[in-house]
Scaffold this active site. Structure first.
Site, mmCIF file in Angstrom:
data_model
loop_
_atom_site.group_PDB
_atom_site.id
_atom_site.type_symbol
_atom_site.label_atom_id
_atom_site.label_comp_id
_atom_site.label_asym_id
_atom_site.label_seq_id
_atom_site.Cartn_x
_atom_site.Cartn_y
_atom_site.Cartn_z
ATOM 1 N N GLN A 64 -9.921 -2.689 -7.029
ATOM 2 C CA GLN A 64 -9.906 -1.253 -6.756
ATOM 3 C C GLN A 64 -11.110 -0.875 -5.880
ATOM 4 O OE1 GLN A 64 -7.404 0.740 -7.535
ATOM 5 N NE2 GLN A 64 -8.339 2.595 -6.732
ATOM 6 N N ASP A 114 -2.092 -5.534 -2.364
ATOM 7 C CA ASP A 114 -2.552 -4.297 -1.724
ATOM 8 C C ASP A 114 -2.295 -4.349 -0.216
ATOM 9 O OD1 ASP A 114 -3.597 -2.122 -3.116
ATOM 10 O OD2 ASP A 114 -5.500 -3.132 -3.529
ATOM 11 N N LYS A 132 -1.846 2.573 -12.583
ATOM 12 C CA LYS A 132 -1.208 1.331 -12.125
ATOM 13 C C LYS A 132 -0.832 0.459 -13.329
ATOM 14 C CE LYS A 132 -3.630 1.572 -7.716
ATOM 15 N NZ LYS A 132 -4.704 1.110 -6.822
HETATM 16 N N1 GUN Z 1 -8.656 2.947 -3.462
HETATM 17 C C1 GUN Z 1 -7.923 3.982 -2.975
HETATM 18 N N2 GUN Z 1 -6.650 3.596 -2.714
HETATM 19 C C2 GUN Z 1 -6.585 2.281 -3.058
HETATM 20 C C3 GUN Z 1 -5.531 1.332 -3.029
HETATM 21 O O1 GUN Z 1 -4.386 1.592 -2.613
HETATM 22 N N3 GUN Z 1 -5.867 0.082 -3.473
HETATM 23 C C4 GUN Z 1 -7.114 -0.239 -3.909
HETATM 24 N N4 GUN Z 1 -7.333 -1.506 -4.301
HETATM 25 N N5 GUN Z 1 -8.111 0.620 -3.935
HETATM 26 C C5 GUN Z 1 -7.850 1.885 -3.521
#
Ligand code: GUN
Length: 292
Positions: A96, A119, A52
């Site tokens: 995350q 998100d 990311k």
């Molecule tokens: N863990 C797995 N997929 C995601 C996501 O799209 N966002 C976040 N914040 N954590 C994750």
């Protein structure tokens, strides 16, 4: 059988975003800024967050990574979130997941300002998504719908079976695909761990979304000829074939299932890259203050 190239579509979306960022900067607007909070050092989460951050650089965003140790207190984590909520330079941020067991995920997500929740996990964003109001749609479901659109997969009147009811993928996606919108209008069956005779459902799917996180779970006898399959699974399994010692495996037993499909996403290179592109898109919308 044709492959759905998520990597290519993701890069196209990122190029569009990069062009917009260039224009924003040329017009004197601030550089979009995404922050990420990472708790602990889980290998999968480290990889996702690094991707990311790298994607932010590619499209010209600023990014900030805030790390906390596995044993961080809830108070300390909430303090970090409070600071990001109140930092005018940060347009959007993510925490995350998963978080360590001693931290209540819902409390953490609810403490994020909905206008910075890129998100799309906050109850406000999920509620607005259900009601067709402007909101941040969570990244993986948006990425999947975008892929179906790019590959001109007809959804209206089709039977879509979703396996997995997580808050991140299965539940929101089942709602998106059933909506009365151009990329919706599916008849959706949401299957989960208590579903009886799963195969009787999957065999009826025109579109099958596999989001349960169980490698090689879906086998050829479970799908009909011509099905479109979106494999969301990305489980790390040990491997002697790679330098890192592991590889990512999807939920679908690809070699035997793919020949029956009209379209299928590979793992890696299918849904994963789309999640990142969708997160960047939400961050750009946040920077442009276009959503709220
Ligand atoms: N863990 C797995 N997929 C995601 C996501 O799209 N966002 C976040 N914040 N954590 C994750």
């Amino acid at each position: 059988m044709n492959l759905i190239d998520g990597k290519k579509i993701s890069l196209e979306l990122q190029e569009t975003i990069a062009a917009e960022v260039k224009k924003l900067k040329a017009d004197g607007f601030k550089t979009p800024h995404l922050a990420a909070i990472l708790v602990g050092s889980d290998g999968g989460s480290e990889t996702y967050v690094a991707s990311k951050i790298a994607a932010c650089e590619r499209v010209g965003f600023n990014s900030t990574l805030i790390r906390h140790p596995e044993y961080v207190t809830k108070e300390k984590l909430l303090q970090s979130i409070h600071e990001l909520n109140n930092n005018p330079d940060v347009d959007g941020f993510i925490v995350q997941l998963p978080l360590p067991r001693h931290i209540n995920e819902h409390k953490v997500i609810e403490s994020i300002l909905p206008t910075k929740d890129v998100d799309g996990f906050h109850p406000m964003n999920i509620g607005r998504m259900v009601l067709n109001l402007p909101c941040y749609v969570s990244a993986t479901p948006y990425g999947i719908v975008h892929l179906l659109d790019k590959y001109k997969v007809e959804t209206a009147g089709k039977h879509c079976v979703v396996i997995g009811r997580s808050h991140i993928v299965g539940s929101p996606l089942s709602i998106l695909l059933a909506k009365n919108t151009p990329l919706g209008n599916c008849t959706v069956t949401l299957c989960h761990s208590k579903t009886v005779d799963l195969k009787s459902h999957t065999l009826k799917a025109d579109i099958l979304i596999c989001a349960l996180g169980s490698p090689d779970f879906v086998t050829a006898d479970m799908v009909k000829d011509g099905v479109v399959i979106i494999d969301v699974g990305t489980t790390r399994v040990e491997s002697t074939e790679t330098k890192s010692g592991y590889k990512l495996k999807g939920d679908v037993k690809f070699d035997e299932v793919a020949p029956k499909c009209s379209l299928i996403t590979p793992v890696p290179g299918g849904v994963g890259p789309m999640t990142i592109a969708s997160l960047l898109r939400n961050t750009l919308l946040a920077a442009k203050k276009e959503m709220y």
